[in-house]
Design an enzyme around this catalytic site. Structure first.
Site, mmCIF file in Angstrom:
data_model
loop_
_atom_site.group_PDB
_atom_site.id
_atom_site.type_symbol
_atom_site.label_atom_id
_atom_site.label_comp_id
_atom_site.label_asym_id
_atom_site.label_seq_id
_atom_site.Cartn_x
_atom_site.Cartn_y
_atom_site.Cartn_z
ATOM 1 N N ASP A 1 44.682 52.679 52.455
ATOM 2 C CA ASP A 1 43.347 52.075 52.293
ATOM 3 C C ASP A 1 42.854 51.451 53.586
ATOM 4 O O ASP A 1 43.520 50.596 54.178
ATOM 5 C CB ASP A 1 43.375 51.011 51.188
ATOM 6 C CG ASP A 1 43.353 51.625 49.802
ATOM 7 O OD1 ASP A 1 42.380 52.322 49.488
ATOM 8 O OD2 ASP A 1 44.315 51.420 49.042
ATOM 9 N N ASP B 1 49.421 53.449 56.816
ATOM 10 C CA ASP B 1 48.831 52.791 55.661
ATOM 11 C C ASP B 1 47.835 53.785 55.060
ATOM 12 O O ASP B 1 47.531 54.813 55.665
ATOM 13 C CB ASP B 1 48.132 51.512 56.132
ATOM 14 C CG ASP B 1 47.397 50.799 55.024
ATOM 15 O OD1 ASP B 1 47.958 50.660 53.924
ATOM 16 O OD2 ASP B 1 46.238 50.397 55.248
#
Length: 218
Positions: free
Chosen positions: A10, A8
């Site tokens: 953020d 991922d």
């Protein structure tokens, strides 16, 4: 056998999520309005349309406000908060280890490319990733598995051969729905949230090297 790792962005690679939340907290605080994490949390790592802090602010004070001015002020607060925040501890160690081990490396983010790419470029991490998929590449973002499945398809790897690294419940759910193994590394904000299923939890990537993580996952 694990052939790929998918990250991922953020909150996992850079802790943008904590500072984004507090930028909204500070903005709403200027109007005397509190922003509970339990209301805001549905948008973390997933579809930001699930909760709009600006609409919540307007409903709380009973009047409409100039949205662009609010967005400008929020961006100012965010920039002040995050200016010293770089890559989270251990992230680049994992990327280097994955490259050394010959693993395929991908990234799946619910955020738009116009946000993800400048951040990755600033951190000098773009060359590590063979495949980057963002908001524009999927009809449905996390917790739907579509972004992860897109990355795996591009890498030519099946879900059972891949591990996702996530920091949020929405992201972890997307990885599990894609039938991947999932390692969660919550940040200062998401460590307060409740996660569903995952395979391994770390406080930091500095806690355990990638080789040991993969060994533990079997």
């Amino acid at each position: 056998m694990i052939r790929a790792v998918v990250f991922d962005f953020d909150g996992l690679i850079r802790d943008t999520e904590t500072y984004e939340y507090y930028s909204f907290v500070n903005l709403l605080g200027e109007y005397g309005v509190e922003l509970p994490l339990e209301l805001y949390s549905s948008r973390i790592g997933g579809d930001t349309n699930t909760f709009c802090p600006y609409s919540y602010l307007e409903s709380s004070i009973g009047r409409t406000l100039e949205r662009e001015r609010l967005r400008e002020r929020r961006r100012e607060i965010y920039a002040e908060l995050i200016h010293t925040e770089k890559t989270r501890p251990g992230v680049e160690d994992y990327l280097q280890a994955a490259r050394r081990m010959g693993l395929r490396i991908g990234l799946a983010s619910s955020a738009p490319s116009s946000w993800v790419m400048p951040n990755l470029e600033e951190l000098g991490l773009v060359p590590y990733f063979e495949c980057i998929r963002t908001h524009e590449d999927a009809v449905r973002v996390k917790p739907d598995p579509e972004l992860y499945l897109n990355v795996l398809d591009a890498l030519g790897v099946n879900p059972q051969q891949a591990v996702a690294f996530e920091d949020s419940p929405n992201g972890a759910l997307a990885a599990i729905r894609a039938n991947m193994r999932c390692v969660i590394v919550p940040n200062k904000l998401t460590e307060q949230l409740t996660f569903g299923h995952y395979d391994l939890r770390l406080n930091s990537m500095k806690d355990m090297g990638l080789e040991e993580v993969l060994a533990r996952l079997g």
